[in-house]
Design a protein around this motif. Structure first.
Motif, PDB file in Angstrom:
ATOM      1  N   ILE A 130     -90.653  49.900-106.405  1.00 34.98           N
ATOM      2  CA  ILE A 130     -91.838  50.321-105.655  1.00 34.98           C
ATOM      3  C   ILE A 130     -92.169  51.745-106.086  1.00 34.98           C
ATOM      4  O   ILE A 130     -91.351  52.652-105.943  1.00 34.98           O
ATOM      5  N   ARG A 131     -93.363  51.910-106.611  1.00 34.27           N
ATOM      6  CA  ARG A 131     -93.804  53.252-107.036  1.00 34.27           C
ATOM      7  C   ARG A 131     -94.689  53.852-105.956  1.00 34.27           C
ATOM      8  O   ARG A 131     -95.347  53.145-105.190  1.00 34.27           O
ATOM      9  N   ASP A 132     -94.726  55.197-105.919  1.00 29.93           N
ATOM     10  CA  ASP A 132     -95.612  55.910-104.999  1.00 29.93           C
ATOM     11  C   ASP A 132     -95.483  55.341-103.576  1.00 29.93           C
ATOM     12  O   ASP A 132     -96.452  54.869-102.978  1.00 29.93           O
ATOM     13  N   SER A 133     -94.291  55.378-103.057  1.00 27.01           N
ATOM     14  CA  SER A 133     -93.996  54.772-101.739  1.00 27.01           C
ATOM     15  C   SER A 133     -94.920  55.287-100.660  1.00 27.01           C
ATOM     16  O   SER A 133     -95.236  56.479-100.592  1.00 27.01           O
ATOM     17  N   LYS A 134     -95.321  54.380 -99.798  1.00 28.29           N
ATOM     18  CA  LYS A 134     -96.156  54.704 -98.635  1.00 28.29           C
ATOM     19  C   LYS A 134     -95.336  54.506 -97.366  1.00 28.29           C
ATOM     20  O   LYS A 134     -94.385  53.716 -97.344  1.00 28.29           O
ATOM     21  N   LEU A 135     -95.749  55.179 -96.308  1.00 25.51           N
ATOM     22  CA  LEU A 135     -95.075  54.994 -95.020  1.00 25.51           C
ATOM     23  C   LEU A 135     -95.089  53.520 -94.627  1.00 25.51           C
ATOM     24  O   LEU A 135     -94.124  52.999 -94.063  1.00 25.51           O
ATOM     25  N   SER A 136     -96.178  52.844 -94.966  1.00 27.78           N
ATOM     26  CA  SER A 136     -96.337  51.436 -94.600  1.00 27.78           C
ATOM     27  C   SER A 136     -95.423  50.499 -95.400  1.00 27.78           C
ATOM     28  O   SER A 136     -95.335  49.307 -95.082  1.00 27.78           O
ATOM     29  N   VAL A 166     -90.964  36.301-108.748  1.00 30.93           N
ATOM     30  CA  VAL A 166     -90.333  37.030-109.847  1.00 30.93           C
ATOM     31  C   VAL A 166     -90.307  36.121-111.052  1.00 30.93           C
ATOM     32  O   VAL A 166     -89.690  35.046-111.012  1.00 30.93           O
ATOM     33  N   TYR A 167     -90.942  36.530-112.116  1.00 26.85           N
ATOM     34  CA  TYR A 167     -91.022  35.713-113.318  1.00 26.85           C
ATOM     35  C   TYR A 167     -90.088  36.264-114.391  1.00 26.85           C
ATOM     36  O   TYR A 167     -89.764  37.450-114.416  1.00 26.85           O
ATOM     37  N   SER A 168     -89.697  35.389-115.301  1.00 27.00           N
ATOM     38  CA  SER A 168     -88.748  35.766-116.349  1.00 27.00           C
ATOM     39  C   SER A 168     -89.236  36.942-117.173  1.00 27.00           C
ATOM     40  O   SER A 168     -88.452  37.780-117.621  1.00 27.00           O
ATOM     41  N   SER A 169     -90.543  37.008-117.351  1.00 32.24           N
ATOM     42  CA  SER A 169     -91.113  38.072-118.191  1.00 32.24           C
ATOM     43  C   SER A 169     -91.373  39.348-117.405  1.00 32.24           C
ATOM     44  O   SER A 169     -91.841  40.333-117.942  1.00 32.24           O
ATOM     45  N   GLY A 170     -91.046  39.305-116.102  1.00 34.27           N
ATOM     46  CA  GLY A 170     -91.353  40.449-115.250  1.00 34.27           C
ATOM     47  C   GLY A 170     -92.802  40.398-114.820  1.00 34.27           C
ATOM     48  O   GLY A 170     -93.659  39.882-115.555  1.00 34.27           O
ATOM     49  N   ASN A 171     -93.076  40.894-113.659  1.00 37.01           N
ATOM     50  CA  ASN A 171     -94.461  40.884-113.192  1.00 37.01           C
ATOM     51  C   ASN A 171     -94.714  42.056-112.266  1.00 37.01           C
ATOM     52  O   ASN A 171     -93.794  42.595-111.649  1.00 37.01           O
ATOM     53  N   GLU A 172     -95.983  42.422-112.231  1.00 33.23           N
ATOM     54  CA  GLU A 172     -96.400  43.614-111.496  1.00 33.23           C
ATOM     55  C   GLU A 172     -97.539  43.252-110.559  1.00 33.23           C
ATOM     56  O   GLU A 172     -98.415  42.453-110.891  1.00 33.23           O
ATOM     57  N   ASP A 173     -97.511  43.839-109.380  1.00 32.97           N
ATOM     58  CA  ASP A 173     -98.590  43.668-108.422  1.00 32.97           C
ATOM     59  C   ASP A 173     -98.850  45.026-107.784  1.00 32.97           C
ATOM     60  O   ASP A 173     -98.151  45.422-106.861  1.00 32.97           O
ATOM     61  N   GLY A 174     -99.808  45.738-108.338  1.00 37.03           N
ATOM     62  CA  GLY A 174    -100.096  47.080-107.833  1.00 37.03           C
ATOM     63  C   GLY A 174     -98.914  48.006-108.039  1.00 37.03           C
ATOM     64  O   GLY A 174     -98.430  48.186-109.160  1.00 37.03           O
ATOM     65  N   ARG A 175     -98.410  48.549-106.942  1.00 38.49           N
ATOM     66  CA  ARG A 175     -97.281  49.490-107.021  1.00 38.49           C
ATOM     67  C   ARG A 175     -95.926  48.794-107.113  1.00 38.49           C
ATOM     68  O   ARG A 175     -94.898  49.457-107.214  1.00 38.49           O
TER      69      ARG A 175
END
Lengths: 110, 116
Positions: free
Chosen positions: A75-81, A50-59
């Motif tokens: 978490i966007r577009d949640s998957k069963l997994s 988690v970075y101060s500027s915010g960060n994204e990794d896929g969903r």
């Protein structure tokens, strides 16, 4: 007061939903922040930093709010997994140990 | 395998007995950590080894707990005179130097200890 606090959940969400977890930490000197994922009866694994500027990794999007001393995981577009326990992790002052929260349980359902 | 290996995976013992838990870290990792996880609890730091430096033992809950790391590789966690409250999953992790700063700890699957 615990050093790292999380809502234990469970969060039960339908597949495709967006879900967010927050975590608060008590030590203002904390310097590094992470989210780990732990599947049932398995070992924890690093999900993302988690970075101060915010960060994204896929969903997954992680954000840090130093003023309020909390971090979040979206978490966007949640998957069963995605069903697992998400652990908030803090390293205070660049020390040798990571302090883990008790985790937030996520259950994604059909 | 290339991961952190722990043994035994499960251990059932009687109160008062001594137990030894073993951890074989990832080859080349200089840092080794022991944590324990009780039911419904977060991971509790126990001890940290880094190279040839003196270990950080600040998390050991009592003098019944000890750990050593021989040759900078394999580590053994020993619990003497086990008590029921020692029942937990004992997790070992290894990392490159500075792993606690990068967050890149690699955990083994743990040793589940049950004290009857």
């Amino acid at each position: 007061r615990k050093e790292v606090e999380q809502d234990p959940g469970p969060f039960n969400v339908p597949e495709g939903a967006t879900v967010a977890f927050n975590c608060t930490y008590s030590n203002s000197a904390s310097q590094s922040f992470f989210w780990y994922r732990q599947d049932c009866r398995k070992e924890p694994k690093l999900l993302m930093s988690v970075y101060s500027s915010g960060n994204e990794d896929g969903r997954f999007t992680a954000q840090l709010n130093r003023a309020s001393q909390y971090i979040s995981l979206l978490i966007r577009d949640s998957k069963l997994s995605d069903s697992a326990t998400y652990l908030c992790v803090v390293n205070r002052g660049g020390g040798n140990k990571l302090t883990f929260g008790t985790g937030t349980q996520l259950k994604v359902e059909l | 395998g290339a991961g952190v290996s722990q043994s035994p995976s499960n251990k059932v013992t009687e109160k008062g007995k001594d137990v030894e838990l073993r951890c074989d870290p990832i080859s080349g990792h200089t840092a080794l950590y022991w944590y324990r996880q009780s039911l419904g609890q977060g991971l509790e730091f126990l001890i940290y080894f880094q190279g040839n430096s003196a270990p950080d033992k600040s998390g050991l809950p009592s003098d019944r707990f000890s750990a050593e790391r021989t040759g900078g590789s394999v580590s053994t966690l020993t619990i003497q005179r086990t008590q029921q409250e020692d029942s937990a999953v004992y997790l070992c992790a290894s990392s490159e130097q500075g792993g606690a700063n990068t967050g890149e700890l690699f955990f083994g699957e743990g040793s589940r200890l049950t004290v009857l």
